[in-house]
Design an enzyme around this catalytic site. Structure first.
Site, mmCIF file in Angstrom:
data_model
loop_
_atom_site.group_PDB
_atom_site.id
_atom_site.type_symbol
_atom_site.label_atom_id
_atom_site.label_comp_id
_atom_site.label_asym_id
_atom_site.label_seq_id
_atom_site.Cartn_x
_atom_site.Cartn_y
_atom_site.Cartn_z
ATOM 1 N N ARG A 67 22.264 0.061 -23.566
ATOM 2 C CA ARG A 67 21.092 -0.317 -22.767
ATOM 3 C C ARG A 67 20.690 0.795 -21.795
ATOM 4 N NH1 ARG A 67 20.495 -4.633 -18.154
ATOM 5 N NH2 ARG A 67 18.301 -5.219 -18.360
ATOM 6 N N HIS A 71 16.969 2.319 -21.221
ATOM 7 C CA HIS A 71 16.279 2.295 -19.928
ATOM 8 C C HIS A 71 16.005 3.698 -19.396
ATOM 9 C CE1 HIS A 71 16.867 -2.159 -18.628
ATOM 10 N NE2 HIS A 71 16.644 -2.044 -19.925
ATOM 11 N N VAL A 75 11.498 5.441 -19.373
ATOM 12 C CA VAL A 75 10.883 5.839 -18.102
ATOM 13 C C VAL A 75 10.756 7.356 -18.089
ATOM 14 C CG1 VAL A 75 11.007 5.654 -15.597
ATOM 15 C CG2 VAL A 75 12.000 3.848 -17.023
ATOM 16 N N GLY A 77 10.693 9.465 -20.503
ATOM 17 C CA GLY A 77 11.497 10.166 -21.488
ATOM 18 C C GLY A 77 12.983 10.161 -21.190
ATOM 19 N N ASP A 79 15.739 11.626 -19.948
ATOM 20 C CA ASP A 79 16.013 12.744 -19.049
ATOM 21 C C ASP A 79 17.062 12.397 -17.992
ATOM 22 O OD1 ASP A 79 14.675 10.945 -17.514
ATOM 23 O OD2 ASP A 79 13.034 12.288 -16.934
ATOM 24 N N SER A 81 17.016 10.237 -15.819
ATOM 25 C CA SER A 81 16.451 9.829 -14.518
ATOM 26 C C SER A 81 17.092 8.529 -14.034
ATOM 27 C CB SER A 81 14.935 9.662 -14.624
ATOM 28 O OG SER A 81 14.597 8.731 -15.637
ATOM 29 N N ASN A 99 16.760 -3.329 -13.454
ATOM 30 C CA ASN A 99 18.029 -2.589 -13.428
ATOM 31 C C ASN A 99 18.990 -3.079 -12.356
ATOM 32 O OD1 ASN A 99 17.240 -0.969 -15.528
ATOM 33 N ND2 ASN A 99 16.544 0.722 -14.230
ATOM 34 N N PRO A 169 10.429 -3.168 -20.537
ATOM 35 C CA PRO A 169 9.849 -4.475 -20.863
ATOM 36 C C PRO A 169 10.592 -5.639 -20.193
ATOM 37 C CG PRO A 169 11.046 -3.580 -22.748
ATOM 38 C CD PRO A 169 11.012 -2.500 -21.717
ATOM 39 N N HIS A 199 20.297 -6.255 -29.059
ATOM 40 C CA HIS A 199 20.769 -7.497 -28.434
ATOM 41 C C HIS A 199 21.813 -8.214 -29.279
ATOM 42 C CE1 HIS A 199 17.126 -7.890 -25.474
ATOM 43 N NE2 HIS A 199 17.893 -6.850 -25.228
ATOM 44 N N THR A 200 22.306 -7.564 -30.298
ATOM 45 C CA THR A 200 23.512 -8.036 -30.978
ATOM 46 C C THR A 200 24.736 -7.789 -30.085
ATOM 47 O OG1 THR A 200 24.852 -7.909 -32.992
ATOM 48 C CG2 THR A 200 23.904 -5.844 -32.214
ATOM 49 N N ASP A 244 23.818 -12.858 -28.381
ATOM 50 C CA ASP A 244 23.993 -13.491 -29.701
ATOM 51 C C ASP A 244 25.425 -14.037 -29.751
ATOM 52 O OD1 ASP A 244 25.840 -11.639 -30.681
ATOM 53 O OD2 ASP A 244 24.610 -11.006 -32.370
ATOM 54 N N THR A 246 28.032 -13.288 -31.294
ATOM 55 C CA THR A 246 29.104 -12.300 -31.460
ATOM 56 C C THR A 246 28.777 -11.092 -30.589
ATOM 57 O OG1 THR A 246 27.897 -11.431 -33.380
ATOM 58 C CG2 THR A 246 29.652 -13.006 -33.830
HETATM 59 C C1 HEM Z 1 12.236 -5.421 -26.670
HETATM 60 C C2 HEM Z 1 12.227 -5.508 -25.372
HETATM 61 C C3 HEM Z 1 13.463 -5.772 -24.555
HETATM 62 C C4 HEM Z 1 13.556 -6.652 -23.531
HETATM 63 C C5 HEM Z 1 12.437 -7.522 -22.984
HETATM 64 C C6 HEM Z 1 14.920 -6.629 -23.062
HETATM 65 C C7 HEM Z 1 15.409 -7.363 -21.999
HETATM 66 C C8 HEM Z 1 16.738 -7.504 -21.689
HETATM 67 C C9 HEM Z 1 17.255 -8.371 -20.671
HETATM 68 C C10 HEM Z 1 16.431 -9.248 -19.737
HETATM 69 C C11 HEM Z 1 18.615 -8.263 -20.692
HETATM 70 C C12 HEM Z 1 19.596 -9.003 -19.808
HETATM 71 C C13 HEM Z 1 19.839 -8.210 -18.551
HETATM 72 C C14 HEM Z 1 20.519 -9.008 -17.476
HETATM 73 O O1 HEM Z 1 20.231 -10.186 -17.331
HETATM 74 O O2 HEM Z 1 21.336 -8.422 -16.732
HETATM 75 C C15 HEM Z 1 18.949 -7.318 -21.723
HETATM 76 C C16 HEM Z 1 20.240 -6.955 -22.046
HETATM 77 C C17 HEM Z 1 20.536 -5.991 -22.979
HETATM 78 N N1 HEM Z 1 19.641 -5.192 -23.659
HETATM 79 FE FE1 HEM Z 1 17.661 -5.472 -23.767
HETATM 80 N N2 HEM Z 1 15.630 -5.739 -23.819
HETATM 81 C C18 HEM Z 1 14.780 -5.186 -24.740
HETATM 82 C C19 HEM Z 1 15.113 -4.201 -25.664
HETATM 83 C C20 HEM Z 1 16.345 -3.612 -25.764
HETATM 84 C C21 HEM Z 1 16.620 -2.437 -26.543
HETATM 85 C C22 HEM Z 1 15.582 -1.632 -27.307
HETATM 86 C C23 HEM Z 1 17.953 -2.184 -26.424
HETATM 87 C C24 HEM Z 1 18.762 -1.078 -27.027
HETATM 88 C C25 HEM Z 1 18.524 -0.534 -28.196
HETATM 89 C C26 HEM Z 1 18.504 -3.220 -25.578
HETATM 90 C C27 HEM Z 1 19.833 -3.354 -25.263
HETATM 91 C C28 HEM Z 1 20.347 -4.341 -24.449
HETATM 92 C C29 HEM Z 1 21.769 -4.615 -24.317
HETATM 93 C C30 HEM Z 1 22.896 -3.926 -25.067
HETATM 94 C C31 HEM Z 1 21.891 -5.649 -23.374
HETATM 95 C C32 HEM Z 1 23.185 -6.285 -22.847
HETATM 96 C C33 HEM Z 1 23.632 -5.557 -21.605
HETATM 97 C C34 HEM Z 1 24.801 -6.200 -20.894
HETATM 98 O O3 HEM Z 1 25.686 -6.807 -21.516
HETATM 99 O O4 HEM Z 1 24.828 -6.077 -19.665
HETATM 100 N N3 HEM Z 1 17.487 -4.048 -25.182
HETATM 101 N N4 HEM Z 1 17.785 -6.862 -22.305
#
Ligand code: HEM
Ligand SMILES: *[C@@H]1O[C@H](CO)[C@@H](O)[C@H](O)[C@H]1NC(C)=O
Ligand SMILES: *[C@@H]1O[C@H](CO)[C@@H](O)[C@H](O)[C@H]1NC(C)=O
Length: 325
Positions: A67, A71, A75, A77, A79, A81, A99, A169, A199-200, A244, A246
């Site tokens: 993640r 992130h 923002v 690129g 880099d 940041s 964040n 997003p 989000h797997t 998810d 798993t």
């Molecule tokens: C499509 C738009 C996306 C939205 C709206 C989104 C939003 C979120 C939100 C709200 C969380 C939970 C954060 C929290 O409550 O602390 C999350 C967790 C996460 N996101 Fe996304 N995400 C997006 C795309 C992505 C992408 C592209 C990736 C990586 C390729 C990603 C990887 C992750 C991972 C691995 C977590 C779990 C982090 C943890 O266990 O703390 N997400 N995301």
């Protein structure tokens, strides 16, 4: 005094730059998978070793690191940041809405930097490259696909919290808004679906899915009810639920779950809600190979967003601070 590896890496950076300027040979990006192979052959094995050790101690570190790279790239690129701490002149992205109290793994990044600098000298390997490699190594460590990481990014000397709030997003976005958000980064619908498959891994806080489990209409009722025990209508904002079933295994459960209306975030379910992306969600749920291939491809594409190269930016001595400021 500049070290040998420092000079060699710099030479390569400028060689790639001039190649690009004079011949247009490397026109899409000035990054290369072999960037450190001459000037710091230990860079990649070292990053991998530290990532694996950290994940072994705590599986969620893999989710944090994946993640973090996302992130960073969204923002201005890729880099690094996202790693800069607040100072009077740095409006830290760590304090952005999405964040704050949410991103993790900064300690692991600092540890990687320490070990890589021990192996290669400092400053040779950029923090932005560390994030890109650590994301890949995390996915691999948790059972996902591998890919060649493009390298040679340099680190920013600025951060922009306002832009982080605009460009990362939010979990309540609907499908058209998600498509638009990714389009701004040069990413298409296929990238959106594949990368959302990130989000797997990992967890979300109650604040990110509360509205959906109490007010959502496109959610499996038993699933919503169960989540309500984790996430009360008020309070428990930081309680966690897995994205998810798993959460420490890189698999296709994220997609099969969406088909059952068991997406945790509104933005997850939006990908399977009767719109143009339904067909890809179904496909990736049924076909792990297709998902792996698409994910790897889109990760490289995301990693290529607006890198600093040549003499732009700097190689940070410490990932959380700009040099000599
Ligand atoms: C499509 C738009 C996306 C939205 C709206 C989104 C939003 C979120 C939100 C709200 C969380 C939970 C954060 C929290 O409550 O602390 C999350 C967790 C996460 N996101 Fe996304 N995400 C997006 C795309 C992505 C992408 C592209 C990736 C990586 C390729 C990603 C990887 C992750 C991972 C691995 C977590 C779990 C982090 C943890 O266990 O703390 N997400 N995301
Ligand atoms: C941060 O981004 C915003 C939104 O694009 C922009 O208006 C602002 O000038 C940027 N700030 C800095 C310090 O670059
Ligand atoms: C559900 O929606 C109503 C009306 O928009 C809102 O007032 C309420 O706060 C929402 N409940 C939750 C738990 O988000």
């Amino acid at each position: 005094m500049a070290s040998r590896s420092q000079l060699l890496c710099l030479q390569l950076a400028f060689f790639l730059l001039s190649l690009n300027a004079t011949t247009g040979l490397i026109s899409r990006s000035q990054l290369s998978p072999d960037f450190y192979s001459e000037c710091c052959p230990q860079a990649l094995p070292t990053i991998k070793r530290v990532v694996e050790a950290a994940i072994y101690k705590q599986r969620r570190v893999g989710a944090f690191l994946l993640r973090m790279h996302f992130h960073d790239c969204f923002v201005n690129g890729c880099d690094a940041s996202v790693l800069l701490d607040p100072t009077p002149t740095i409006d830290s992205e760590k304090n952005a809405f999405t964040n704050q109290n949410s991103l993790g793994g900064f300690d692991v990044v600092d540890n990687i930097k320490l070990e890589v600098d021990k192996a290669c000298g400092s400053p040779v390997v950029s923090c932005a490259d560390i994030l890109a490699v650590a994301a890949r190594d995390s996915v691999v460590a948790l059972g996902g696909p591998t890919w060649k990481v493009q390298l040679g990014r340099r680190d920013s000397t600025t951060a922009n919290r306002t832009l982080a709030d605009i460009d990362i997003p939010a979990p309540f976005l609907d499908l058209p808004a998600l498509i638009e958000n990714f389009k701004k980064q040069g990413l298409n619908e296929k990238d959106l679906v594949a990368l959302s498959g990130g989000h797997t891994l990992g967890f979300a806080r109650c604040v990110a899915f509360r509205n959906r489990i109490y007010n959502g209409t496109d959610i499996n009722p038993a699933f919503a009810k169960k989540l309500q025990t984790t996430c009360p209508e008020s309070g428990g904002d930081f309680n966690l639920a897995p994205l998810d079933p798993t959460e420490a295994r890189f698999d296709t459960a994220y997609f099969t779950n969406l088909v059952k209306q068991k997406g945790l975030l509104s933005s997850d379910q939006a990908l399977f809600s009767g719109g143009s992306t339904d067909v890809l969600v179904k496909k990736y749920g049924l076909n792990a190979k297709a998902f792996s291939k698409a994910f790897a491809k889109s990760m490289v594409k995301m990693g290529n967003i607006k890198p600093l190269t040549g003499n732009q930016g700097e190689i940070r001595l410490q990932c959380s601070k700009v040099n000599y400021s």
